[in-house]
Design an enzyme around this catalytic site. Structure first.
Site, PDB file in Angstrom:
ATOM      1  N   SER A  92       0.854  -1.185   0.000  1.00  0.00           N
ATOM      2  CA  SER A  92       0.000   0.000   0.000  1.00  0.00           C
ATOM      3  C   SER A  92       0.889   1.234   0.000  1.00  0.00           C
ATOM      4  O   SER A  92       1.993   1.219   0.545  1.00  0.00           O
ATOM      5  CB  SER A  92      -0.927   0.013   1.213  1.00  0.00           C
ATOM      6  OG  SER A  92      -0.184   0.095   2.403  1.00  0.00           O
ATOM      7  N   HIS A  96       2.120  12.420  -0.903  1.00  0.00           N
ATOM      8  CA  HIS A  96       1.771  13.841  -0.932  1.00  0.00           C
ATOM      9  C   HIS A  96       2.999  14.607  -1.399  1.00  0.00           C
ATOM     10  O   HIS A  96       4.057  14.511  -0.777  1.00  0.00           O
ATOM     11  CB  HIS A  96       1.398  14.350   0.464  1.00  0.00           C
ATOM     12  CG  HIS A  96       0.171  13.734   1.023  1.00  0.00           C
ATOM     13  ND1 HIS A  96      -1.029  14.406   1.064  1.00  0.00           N
ATOM     14  CD2 HIS A  96      -0.065  12.512   1.568  1.00  0.00           C
ATOM     15  CE1 HIS A  96      -1.947  13.632   1.614  1.00  0.00           C
ATOM     16  NE2 HIS A  96      -1.379  12.464   1.931  1.00  0.00           N
ATOM     17  N   HIS A 106      -2.732   7.444  -4.135  1.00  0.00           N
ATOM     18  CA  HIS A 106      -2.989   6.368  -3.179  1.00  0.00           C
ATOM     19  C   HIS A 106      -3.213   5.076  -3.955  1.00  0.00           C
ATOM     20  O   HIS A 106      -3.877   5.079  -4.989  1.00  0.00           O
ATOM     21  CB  HIS A 106      -4.245   6.701  -2.360  1.00  0.00           C
ATOM     22  CG  HIS A 106      -4.719   5.556  -1.532  1.00  0.00           C
ATOM     23  ND1 HIS A 106      -5.777   4.757  -1.909  1.00  0.00           N
ATOM     24  CD2 HIS A 106      -4.270   5.070  -0.357  1.00  0.00           C
ATOM     25  CE1 HIS A 106      -5.966   3.838  -0.984  1.00  0.00           C
ATOM     26  NE2 HIS A 106      -5.066   3.998  -0.039  1.00  0.00           N
ATOM     27  N   ASN A 108      -3.293   0.456  -3.392  1.00  0.00           N
ATOM     28  CA  ASN A 108      -2.969  -0.772  -2.676  1.00  0.00           C
ATOM     29  C   ASN A 108      -3.269  -1.951  -3.589  1.00  0.00           C
ATOM     30  O   ASN A 108      -4.193  -1.910  -4.398  1.00  0.00           O
ATOM     31  CB  ASN A 108      -3.722  -0.879  -1.338  1.00  0.00           C
ATOM     32  CG  ASN A 108      -5.214  -1.019  -1.518  1.00  0.00           C
ATOM     33  OD1 ASN A 108      -5.697  -2.065  -1.949  1.00  0.00           O
ATOM     34  ND2 ASN A 108      -5.956   0.023  -1.187  1.00  0.00           N
ATOM     35  N   ARG A 110      -3.177  -6.388  -3.322  1.00  0.00           N
ATOM     36  CA  ARG A 110      -3.089  -7.435  -2.311  1.00  0.00           C
ATOM     37  C   ARG A 110      -3.541  -8.784  -2.857  1.00  0.00           C
ATOM     38  O   ARG A 110      -4.255  -8.860  -3.852  1.00  0.00           O
ATOM     39  CB  ARG A 110      -3.929  -7.070  -1.098  1.00  0.00           C
ATOM     40  CG  ARG A 110      -5.405  -6.930  -1.426  1.00  0.00           C
ATOM     41  CD  ARG A 110      -6.175  -6.289  -0.288  1.00  0.00           C
ATOM     42  NE  ARG A 110      -7.508  -5.905  -0.678  1.00  0.00           N
ATOM     43  CZ  ARG A 110      -7.847  -4.769  -1.265  1.00  0.00           C
ATOM     44  NH1 ARG A 110      -6.921  -3.895  -1.559  1.00  0.00           N
ATOM     45  NH2 ARG A 110      -9.086  -4.493  -1.573  1.00  0.00           N
TER      46      ARG A 110
END
Length: 130
Positions: A92, A96, A106, A108, A110
Site C-alpha cells: 500500500s 503527498h 494512493h 494498494n 493485495r
C-alpha cells in the site's frame, strides 16, 4: 480447490517485495537526494512487514508499505470465510507532494487466501490537491 501452493505464495510475496522496492526507488529518484527510512514490524498472531517513509524537498511525505500476514481465523463477517485460516500479502502507498498542483496518489494491491479460496485485489486513485 483454489488453494495456492507454497511456491505460488512465495512468488506473490517476492512480487510484492520487489514492487515495494521499485516504488521506493522511483520516488527517491524524483527527489534526487532523499532516501526512504525503513522499519520492519511483526504481528504477534503471524507475519509482519516493512514500512518505508520518505520526506524531502519534493515529496512532502510518502509511505510505501509491504505486509505479509497469516492466522487461524480470517477476520470476516461473511459466513463463507469467517473463522477459516488465512494468508494475505500486499503493498500500500500514499504520496503527498509539496507542489499543490500534483495530486495525492494512493494505491494498494493485495492477495488474500481464506480457507480454500484466494483472490487478488486493490485499487488506486489520484486526489486533486487544489
Amino acid at each position: 480447490m483454489n488453494k495456492l501452493s507454497a511456491h505460488q505464495k512465495q512468488e506473490a510475496i517476492q512480487f510484492f517485495k520487489s514492487f515495494q522496492q521499485k516504488l521506493c526507488l522511483a520516488l527517491e529518484q524524483v527527489d534526487g537526494s532523499a532516501q526512504f527510512e525503513r522499519k520492519s514490524w511483526s504481528r504477534p498472531e503471524g507475519g509482519g512487514g516493512e514500512m518505508a517513509v520518505i520526506r524531502s524537498s519534493v515529496v512532502e511525505k510518502s509511505g510505501v508499505n509491504f505486509s505479509e500476514v497469516h492466522g487461524d481465523s480470517y477476520p470476516s463477517l461473511e459466513d463463507s470465510y469467517h473463522g477459516k485460516p488465512f494468508f494475505a500479502a500486499g503493498v500500500s502507498t500514499i504520496s503527498h507532494m509539496f507542489n499543490p498542483h500534483a495530486p495525492i496518489g494512493h494505491m494498494n494491491v493485495r492477495m488474500i487466501e481464506a480457507g480454500d479460496h484466494f483472490w487478488f485485489g486493490g485499487g488506486a486513485d489520484l486526489t486533486p490537491f487544489i
